[in-house]
Design a protein around this motif. Structure first.
Motif, mmCIF file in Angstrom:
data_model
loop_
_atom_site.group_PDB
_atom_site.id
_atom_site.type_symbol
_atom_site.label_atom_id
_atom_site.label_comp_id
_atom_site.label_asym_id
_atom_site.label_seq_id
_atom_site.Cartn_x
_atom_site.Cartn_y
_atom_site.Cartn_z
ATOM 1 N N PRO A 104 0.986 -1.104 -0.039
ATOM 2 C CA PRO A 104 -0.173 0.126 -0.016
ATOM 3 C C PRO A 104 0.844 1.257 -0.122
ATOM 4 N N ILE A 105 0.438 2.278 -0.611
ATOM 5 C CA ILE A 105 1.330 3.551 -0.838
ATOM 6 C C ILE A 105 0.751 4.505 0.471
ATOM 7 N N ALA A 106 1.746 4.582 1.213
ATOM 8 C CA ALA A 106 1.294 5.524 2.455
ATOM 9 C C ALA A 106 0.704 6.845 2.207
ATOM 10 N N SER A 107 -0.463 6.994 2.861
ATOM 11 C CA SER A 107 -1.178 8.199 2.666
ATOM 12 C C SER A 107 -0.558 9.587 2.790
ATOM 13 N N HIS A 108 0.368 9.707 3.590
ATOM 14 C CA HIS A 108 1.229 11.035 3.535
ATOM 15 C C HIS A 108 2.007 11.125 2.189
ATOM 16 N N LEU A 109 2.452 10.086 1.954
ATOM 17 C CA LEU A 109 3.214 10.428 0.499
ATOM 18 C C LEU A 109 2.512 10.597 -0.701
ATOM 19 N N LEU A 110 1.151 10.302 -0.650
ATOM 20 C CA LEU A 110 -0.028 10.786 -1.502
ATOM 21 C C LEU A 110 -0.221 12.071 -1.640
ATOM 22 N N LYS A 111 -0.267 12.605 -0.377
ATOM 23 C CA LYS A 111 -0.505 14.022 0.033
ATOM 24 C C LYS A 111 0.573 14.989 -0.280
ATOM 25 N N LEU A 112 1.853 14.336 -0.009
ATOM 26 C CA LEU A 112 2.993 15.246 -0.474
ATOM 27 C C LEU A 112 2.933 15.270 -1.883
ATOM 28 N N VAL A 113 2.808 14.250 -2.737
ATOM 29 C CA VAL A 113 2.697 14.355 -4.125
ATOM 30 C C VAL A 113 1.709 15.480 -4.627
ATOM 31 N N GLY A 114 0.598 15.143 -3.941
ATOM 32 C CA GLY A 114 -0.628 15.938 -4.347
ATOM 33 C C GLY A 114 -0.180 17.500 -4.372
ATOM 34 N N ASP A 115 0.772 17.999 -3.440
ATOM 35 C CA ASP A 115 0.975 19.229 -3.030
ATOM 36 C C ASP A 115 2.064 19.733 -4.104
ATOM 37 N N TRP A 116 2.610 19.017 -4.857
ATOM 38 C CA TRP A 116 3.807 19.407 -5.863
ATOM 39 C C TRP A 116 3.144 19.847 -6.946
ATOM 40 N N SER A 117 2.524 21.142 -6.944
ATOM 41 C CA SER A 117 1.964 21.833 -7.918
ATOM 42 C C SER A 117 2.629 22.031 -9.327
ATOM 43 N N MET A 118 4.015 22.180 -9.134
ATOM 44 C CA MET A 118 4.719 22.568 -10.369
ATOM 45 C C MET A 118 5.556 21.130 -10.798
ATOM 46 N N ASN A 119 5.419 20.438 -10.045
ATOM 47 C CA ASN A 119 6.378 19.179 -10.577
ATOM 48 C C ASN A 119 5.401 17.709 -10.807
ATOM 49 N N PRO A 120 5.047 17.772 -12.185
ATOM 50 C CA PRO A 120 4.484 16.456 -12.379
ATOM 51 C C PRO A 120 5.206 15.224 -11.883
ATOM 52 N N THR A 121 4.168 14.478 -11.204
ATOM 53 C CA THR A 121 4.698 13.284 -10.389
ATOM 54 C C THR A 121 4.023 12.223 -10.565
ATOM 55 N N VAL A 122 4.617 10.872 -11.112
ATOM 56 C CA VAL A 122 3.589 9.792 -11.036
ATOM 57 C C VAL A 122 4.429 8.626 -10.109
ATOM 58 N N ILE A 123 3.485 7.806 -9.527
ATOM 59 C CA ILE A 123 3.893 6.811 -8.836
ATOM 60 C C ILE A 123 3.492 5.240 -9.604
ATOM 61 N N LEU A 124 4.600 4.680 -10.079
ATOM 62 C CA LEU A 124 4.476 3.433 -10.739
ATOM 63 C C LEU A 124 4.873 2.302 -10.128
ATOM 64 N N ARG A 126 6.673 -1.506 -10.642
ATOM 65 C CA ARG A 126 7.809 -1.724 -11.388
ATOM 66 C C ARG A 126 7.543 -2.349 -12.716
ATOM 67 N N ARG A 127 5.933 -2.769 -13.272
ATOM 68 C CA ARG A 127 5.598 -3.263 -14.479
ATOM 69 C C ARG A 127 5.452 -1.770 -15.392
ATOM 70 N N TYR A 128 5.570 -0.657 -14.464
ATOM 71 C CA TYR A 128 5.308 0.466 -15.458
ATOM 72 C C TYR A 128 3.733 0.823 -15.523
ATOM 73 N N ASN A 129 3.040 0.189 -14.674
ATOM 74 C CA ASN A 129 1.608 0.741 -14.605
ATOM 75 C C ASN A 129 1.585 2.042 -13.608
ATOM 76 N N ILE A 130 0.649 3.176 -13.977
ATOM 77 C CA ILE A 130 0.674 4.275 -13.039
ATOM 78 C C ILE A 130 -0.385 3.767 -12.201
ATOM 79 N N VAL A 131 0.118 3.880 -10.936
ATOM 80 C CA VAL A 131 -0.913 3.483 -9.773
ATOM 81 C C VAL A 131 -1.355 5.046 -9.036
ATOM 82 N N ALA A 132 -0.658 6.021 -9.417
ATOM 83 C CA ALA A 132 -1.054 7.401 -8.649
ATOM 84 C C ALA A 132 -0.294 8.444 -9.225
ATOM 85 N N ALA A 133 -0.912 9.551 -9.334
ATOM 86 C CA ALA A 133 -0.328 10.636 -9.929
ATOM 87 C C ALA A 133 -0.857 11.982 -9.187
#
Length: 343
Positions: A104-124, A126-133
């Motif tokens: 499971p992806i930690a909720s605090h990590l998802l919130k941090l990624v969501g705050d990066w408004s000027m940095n496109p970020t994707v969480i993949l 290892r099969r290169y499926n996008i699971v969060a962004a």
């Protein structure tokens, strides 16, 4: 990818890529095979031809660390390729992720990624499926067929050819990165299915896969062409979240004061909070994904959804639905509604 003799296949593929003159052998003359002959590699490694033949044929399953070190030296394998070779030489029990239980992806990590408004970020994974962004991450890789696997988007969708400006370089590096996943996820069923689907649908992928290059994407540059705003020249860094070795976080940035920085701002405003924004798309139902199935059918008549199960390969559509389900759970944290507080 998963087969009874993965190490042997890998050794044959890699010795075919070695220039004999690069390892001190004389050049010129007529050679029936490209690269090193089996007896040449055995001599350079310091083992008998019979032993190396048994390695390549899968009759020897337990090469020593010393032999693997020598093979890595002669075949000029980098750190990622060495890790891969050791993983397939001595497979470990399936990890939590390869057993179908992603970390499971930690909720605090998802919130941090969501705050990066000027940095496109994707969480993949290892099969290169996008699971969060985050919002800009979704906007970068959105496509008409809603394909959630970046390698499948690259090779199987017309939109991939248009999106990735330096397509040839990205294709080669992506195949090498996908193969490196096997070092972390031995005998992973979904990874095998992805490779099978790509091999059926793309002769280019099949040819690159056969070269058996292994290289992770840790950092670099990427040029994308978004129809909404034009060309984006980005740099990226790949991060490894603690305690989640089965996912990767790719963070993209534009150089300060550049046109790309301005275009990212524009892309963000175009995709923010509107209906149909990339961060809130649902999976496209089977039969409505666009021309990919028709292209595969043209190469393999009668073999679109019908032949994939027979090969042990699920359709891209079925995996997209599964990835989208996981992604929507993560988006609940990345893009909370007023009725769903962050805390």
């Amino acid at each position: 990818m998963a087969n009874h003799n993965e190490l042997g296949d890998y050794l044959r593929a890699r010795r075919s890529q070695v220039d004999p003159t690069a390892v001190g052998l004389p050049g010129g003359g007529t050679r029936r095979v490209s690269g090193l002959r089996r007896e040449e590699l055995a001599s350079l490694v310091g083992v008998s031809v019979d032993y190396h033949t048994r390695l390549e044929q899968g009759r020897e399953r337990h090469p020593s660390s010393h032999v693997l070190d020598a093979l890595a030296r002669v075949l000029k394998l980098g750190p990622d390729a060495q890790r891969y070779m050791r993983a397939i030489a001595a497979p470990k029990p399936a990890s939590r992720a390869s057993a179908g239980n992603p970390t499971p992806i930690a909720s605090h990590l998802l919130k941090l990624v969501g705050d990066w408004s000027m940095n496109p970020t994707v969480i993949l994974d290892r099969r290169y499926n996008i699971v969060a962004a985050n919002q800009l991450g979704e906007a970068l890789f959105s496509n008409p067929a809603n394909v959630r696997n970046i390698v499948e988007l690259l090779f199987l969708e017309p939109a991939g050819r248009e999106l990735f400006v330096q397509w040839d370089a990205v294709a080669r590096s992506s195949v090498a990165a996908l193969r490196s996943a096997a070092a972390y996820m031995p005998d992973d069923a979904e990874l095998n299915e992805i490779v099978g689907t790509l091999s059926i649908g793309s002769p280019t992928f099949s040819a690159l896969w056969a070269q058996a290059e292994v290289r992770e994407k840790t950092s670099g540059s990427l040029v994308l062409m978004r129809p909404e705003v034009g060309k984006l020249q980005l740099e990226y860094t790949t991060l490894q979240p603690n305690g989640a070795d089965d996912v990767l976080m790719k963070v993209y940035r534009a150089a300060s004061g550049t046109e790309t920085e301005e275009r990212l701002l524009m892309l963000g405003s175009l995709t923010a909070d509107g209906p149909g924004a990339a961060s809130h798309t649902d999976s496209v139902p089977a039969g409505q994904r666009g021309p990919q199935a028709q292209r595969q059918g043209a190469r393999h008549p009668g073999c679109v959804s019908a032949c994939l199960p027979a090969l042990g390969v699920r359709s891209v559509e079925s995996r997209n639905r599964e990835v989208t389900t996981s992604k929507k759970r993560n988006n609940d944290l990345l893009h909370p509604t007023t009725s769903q507080p962050l805390a």
